[in-house]
Structure formats: C-alpha cells, structure tokens
Design a protein around this motif. Structure first.
Motif: not given
Length: 283
Positions: A224-226, A233, A250, A253-257, A279, A281
C-alpha cells in the motif's frame, strides 16, 4: 604454406589444403573465418595462428605430422583451447613467448566444431495450474542456426515440474558436439495470483479482504502507498490461514492497494504477479 592470410577478411567455406613442407593454413594478420575444409601438413602443424591474427574455426578437419604425435594447431594464446574439439593434450611451446602453446592429438586428425552459441528455454516463468511444465529447448550453433534435438543434443527434464518451485532441464550434447558435455537450464513455476475482494476504510486504518487461494499458497502480501506509482510503499504479509488484515496507524489519506500470493519452497519464496490496484480513503 598452402594458404597465407596476411591482411583483410578471408572466409574459407570448404576445400582441401595441403602443404608438404610447412603449414596448410598460416594466419599472420587480418581476420579469417573457417566454415569448412580440410587442412593437411606433411611436415609440421596443420594450422598456425600468429599473435595479432583473428581466426575463428567453426568447422574444419586438421591433419599434420610431428614426430610421434600430430600437431594440430599452433596458437598464441592458451585460453583458446576451449574452442578446439577432439584434442588429446595441449602443451606450452618452449620456443615461443609465454602464453603461446600447441595443440596436439595422438590421432592423425581432429575435427573442429565451434561451441554452440546459445541454449535457452522457450519459457522460464510459469504460473501454477496443476499441469506439468515442459518448456522447449532451443539450441543454436555459432552461426545462429538451430541444432537438432536427438542429433546434436538430447534433453532430460527434472522430475515433478507441477508445483511451485524452480526446476531444471538438462541439455546433453551428443555426436559431433559431445565434448561440450552438459548444461542445465532453469525455469520457475510461480503461484497463481489473486485479487482484492473488499477494502473497508476506518479511523486511521483500513481492512483488506483478499480472494482466497487454497492450493500452492503459503500466504498473501499486501502493498500500500499514498502514491499511485508506489514510489514509496509499505508491505505486509499474512499466512493463508486468514485472508483478511487490518492495517492501522495510518494517516487520513487516500491509499493505493494491491496484493499478491506467495509460496515458500525449501526456504525460497516465490511470488505471483500483483493484482490490479484498488483505492481506499481512511477516515
């Protein structure tokens, strides 16, 4: 000498070259490529390669008489020995500078066959699907021409080749290539990939539910990463006894997974490809 090469580029594609008093082929300079031919000397070495000359012997037959043994090639560099096939022994030449040497054979002729240029598998990465894998072997000679399985080499597959892990295919050179021995080529079977079933946001956390993989899977890895490019990540692993994990602490924020499976075999971890990105949030 039957043939002297003193400059330029010379290609010999066949023929018979005989010298009564000297070398059948003497390369003094330039570049010489021998694609075929028979080189016979009745008094000394069949071929002499002088320092500075560039000679490639792909296929040739060499005959020469030198007292009780037969001199095949006189060359400036002992490291060239691997290029010559059929020789019984190789000795340094005391009459020349350090590093030069002579290739002898107790037979009256040797056949020179260039080392196969490449030996590769048709595929080196597979995904587990319960079926046995048998990649095709492709072997090419010094000119890039395909050699023939059963004529120039034979193939032996390691047993198994069904489950996740690393396996080999053994290439054994035969007939005129037999002196090149064997070579092992490797391929890998990786676990099947998976996907994200559901992402649930929470207060400074989110929960990932992963679609289960019940065979050939030790566990799952979550990344996962912003950043949508995952330039920075974090990852988290869970055993396949669970397909759910909550990541805490955490930022809001919005996270990409994305997720993938992994399988540990004899201490080595094999990974599937990554799933598509989803994604979430956090609150």
């Amino acid at each position: 000498n039957a043939v002297d090469v003193e400059k330029g580029n010379v290609v010999i594609n066949g023929g018979s070259f005989v010298s009564t008093n000297n070398y059948a082929l003497r390369a003094l300079a330039g570049k010489t490529v021998v694609n075929g031919g028979e080189f016979t000397s009745n008094s000394t070495f069949g071929i002499q390669i002088v320092s500075g000359a560039d000679v490639t012997l792909k296929t040739s037959k060499i005959k020469a008489g030198n007292s009780s043994a037969f001199g095949a090639i006189s060359m400036p560099n002992t490291s060239s020995l691997a290029s010559y096939i059929g020789a019984d022994y190789f000795v340094s030449d005391p009459s020349t500078s350090t590093g030069s040497g002579m290739l002898y054979t107790t037979a009256k002729e040797i056949n020179v066959i260039a080392k196969p240029k490449t030996a590769v598998l048709s595929a080196t990465n597979y995904v587990y699907n319960g079926y046995r894998k048998a990649p095709t072997v492709i072997v090419k000679d010094a000119d890039g021409k395909k050699l023939v399985n059963g004529t120039d080499y034979k193939v032996t597959y390691q047993s198994g080749r069904v489950y996740v892990g690393k396996y080999y295919v053994k290439v054994t050179y035969i007939n005129k290539y037999a002196d090149y021995g064997t070579k092992k080529l490797y391929f890998v079977i990786n676990p099947r990939s998976t996907s994200i079933y559901k992402l649930t946001p929470g207060d400074n956390k989110f929960t990932v539910i992963i679609n289960k993989r019940t065979t050939q899977t030790t566990g799952y890895q979550v990344m996962y990463s912003t950043s949508s490019k995952f330039s920075s990540y974090k990852t988290y692993k869970i055993k396949n006894t669970s397909n759910k994990v909550t990541l805490k602490g955490l930022n809001k924020k919005k996270y990409y997974v994305k997720v993938r499976t992994y399988k540990v075999v004899n201490g080595v971890t094999y990974y599937s490809s990554w799933s598509s990105v989803k994604t979430v949030t956090t609150k």
